[in-house]
Motif scaffolding. Structure first.
Motif, mmCIF file in Angstrom:
data_model
loop_
_atom_site.group_PDB
_atom_site.id
_atom_site.type_symbol
_atom_site.label_atom_id
_atom_site.label_comp_id
_atom_site.label_asym_id
_atom_site.label_seq_id
_atom_site.Cartn_x
_atom_site.Cartn_y
_atom_site.Cartn_z
ATOM 1 N N ARG A 35 52.204 25.884 39.908
ATOM 2 C CA ARG A 35 52.463 25.325 38.582
ATOM 3 C C ARG A 35 53.050 26.354 37.642
ATOM 4 O O ARG A 35 53.913 26.032 36.809
ATOM 5 N N ALA A 36 52.582 27.598 37.745
ATOM 6 C CA ALA A 36 53.135 28.660 36.897
ATOM 7 C C ALA A 36 54.632 28.804 37.163
ATOM 8 O O ALA A 36 55.442 28.801 36.233
ATOM 9 N N ILE A 37 54.985 28.857 38.428
ATOM 10 C CA ILE A 37 56.395 29.028 38.812
ATOM 11 C C ILE A 37 57.239 27.850 38.317
ATOM 12 O O ILE A 37 58.323 28.025 37.751
ATOM 13 N N HIS A 38 56.691 26.649 38.500
ATOM 14 C CA HIS A 38 57.420 25.452 38.077
ATOM 15 C C HIS A 38 57.699 25.494 36.568
ATOM 16 O O HIS A 38 58.809 25.173 36.122
ATOM 17 N N LEU A 39 56.699 25.926 35.802
ATOM 18 C CA LEU A 39 56.858 26.008 34.344
ATOM 19 C C LEU A 39 57.978 26.964 33.950
ATOM 20 O O LEU A 39 58.816 26.647 33.109
ATOM 21 N N ARG A 40 57.974 28.147 34.571
ATOM 22 C CA ARG A 40 59.036 29.137 34.242
ATOM 23 C C ARG A 40 60.407 28.572 34.560
ATOM 24 O O ARG A 40 61.357 28.755 33.813
ATOM 25 N N GLN A 41 60.483 27.903 35.717
ATOM 26 C CA GLN A 41 61.791 27.363 36.125
ATOM 27 C C GLN A 41 62.273 26.322 35.121
ATOM 28 O O GLN A 41 63.462 26.248 34.817
ATOM 29 N N THR A 42 61.320 25.520 34.609
ATOM 30 C CA THR A 42 61.675 24.520 33.606
ATOM 31 C C THR A 42 62.242 25.187 32.354
ATOM 32 O O THR A 42 63.230 24.729 31.777
ATOM 33 N N ILE A 43 61.582 26.308 31.969
ATOM 34 C CA ILE A 43 62.061 27.012 30.764
ATOM 35 C C ILE A 43 63.463 27.569 30.998
ATOM 36 O O ILE A 43 64.368 27.384 30.182
ATOM 37 N N ILE A 44 63.630 28.248 32.152
ATOM 38 C CA ILE A 44 64.919 28.900 32.446
ATOM 39 C C ILE A 44 66.055 27.876 32.474
ATOM 40 O O ILE A 44 67.178 28.164 32.052
ATOM 41 N N ALA A 45 65.745 26.644 32.940
ATOM 42 C CA ALA A 45 66.784 25.614 33.088
ATOM 43 C C ALA A 45 67.180 24.991 31.757
ATOM 44 O O ALA A 45 68.153 24.243 31.682
#
Ligand code: ZN
Length: 328
Positions: A35-45
């Motif tokens: 979930r942590a990784i998914h959140l960062r990816q959402t921000i970066i996108a």
């Protein structure tokens, strides 16, 4: 509970990147890396994202991947962050650690150089030298000592190389140099390193090398640990009477110095004719005492049986101490 509440807040404030990053860190601290990784990816996108936040998100993503053991992805993410922020010490430090932990010492050395950390640089040059032979190896060790002349790990590796190559003159000179350049309170580490190596050896050259160590230590101002190791080396070549003299010397310097008492007790025990029961009890305690961990960390108190140059618990450099008293 906290996560649930924060998730709610984030849902109601979709534009607050700070909150998103904090939530990600919370997931990571709970080992919910997916979930942590998914959140960062959402921000970066996100389109039109402030580069400052993008850099932060890449950085945190790098840490997430590192924690998940996905090293290549961690390096990629951290380098993306570095592209935006340049030589930010936090990023450099994580990259240096990753390379060091994955045995890529060449890269680790480069990053510690950028960080201006000569102790770490010399340490990883010494580790790197273990992967090399002959001239290349010596070159790396010289580089290490040129960067930080007090590096016990570089001196130790150099001395062990001299031993393997049977270069006794170099060994003696390097030992003298090492003992005068390494911080006094940790110079026993090189003797412990050499001792562990010599203990395994059955080669006839052992005698000559140990006499050189004896000669070098004999000319140095009395130091309890050097005196003690001198005795241990003498015992390796059967020089019991001489060893006893040096062990007694340590007790004059510090009457509570238990390791010397233990060795003397062992030596004396074999000379006595003891009642069977008494001998059994004595053997039991001598055996137990030899398992006492000899070293500790001056920073965090971690106790270890083998020498360390960076504390495995608190990551301090050169914080090792020899436990001279049982309650140290
Ligand atoms: Zn420590």
């Amino acid at each position: 509970m906290v996560i649930k509440q924060l998730s709610e807040v984030v849902k109601n404030n979709p534009d607050s990147i700070e909150l998103y990053l904090a939530l990600g860190n919370l997931f990571r601290s709970q080992s919910d890396l997916e979930r942590a990784i998914h959140l960062r990816q959402t921000i970066i996108a996100r389109p039109n994202l402030d580069p400052k936040f993008k850099a932060r998100a890449w950085y945190e993503l790098g840490i997430d991947y590192k924690r998940a053991g996905l090293i290549d992805r961690a390096i990629y993410a951290l380098k993306q962050s570095k592209k935006i922020l340049g030589n930010d010490p936090n990023i450099l430090r994580v990259l240096a650690t990753i390379y060091a932990q994955s045995n890529d010492f060449k890269q680790a050395v480069e990053y510690y150089e950028k960080l201006g950390d000569p102790i770490a640089q010399a340490h990883y040059l010494a580790k790197w030298s273990k992967q090399k032979q002959d001239k290349e190896k010596l070159h790396l060790l010289k580089r290490a000592l040129h960067i930080y002349i007090g590096s016990p790990e570089a001196w130790l590796e150099l001395l062990l190389t001299n031993w393997k190559d049977t270069k006794i003159k170099e060994f003696k000179n390097n030992l003298e140099q090492a003992l005068s350049n390494i911080e006094k309170d940790i110079n026993f580490t090189i003797l412990e390193g050499i001792y562990q190596e010599f203990k395994k050896s059955t080669e006839s050259k052992l005698n000559a090398f140990i006499w050189e160590i004896h000669n070098v230590i004999s000319t140095i101002n009395p130091d309890i640990l050097l005196t003690y190791y001198n005795a241990l080396f003498l015992l390796l070549i059967g020089e019991e009477d001489k060893a006893r003299i040096w062990l007694e010397k340590t007790l004059l310097l510090n009457t509570n110095f238990w390791p010397a008492r233990l060795v003397l007790l062992k030596l004396d025990k074999d000379k006595q004719s003891l009642p069977e029961n008494f001998r059994l009890h004595l053997d039991f305690f001598i055996e137990k005492a030899s398992f006492v961990k000899k070293f500790n960390c001056r920073r965090c108190g971690l106790k270890r049986e083998v020498i360390f140059f960076i504390c495995p618990r608190c990551s301090s450099w050169h914080s090792i101490a020899f436990r001279k008293q049982l309650n140290d």
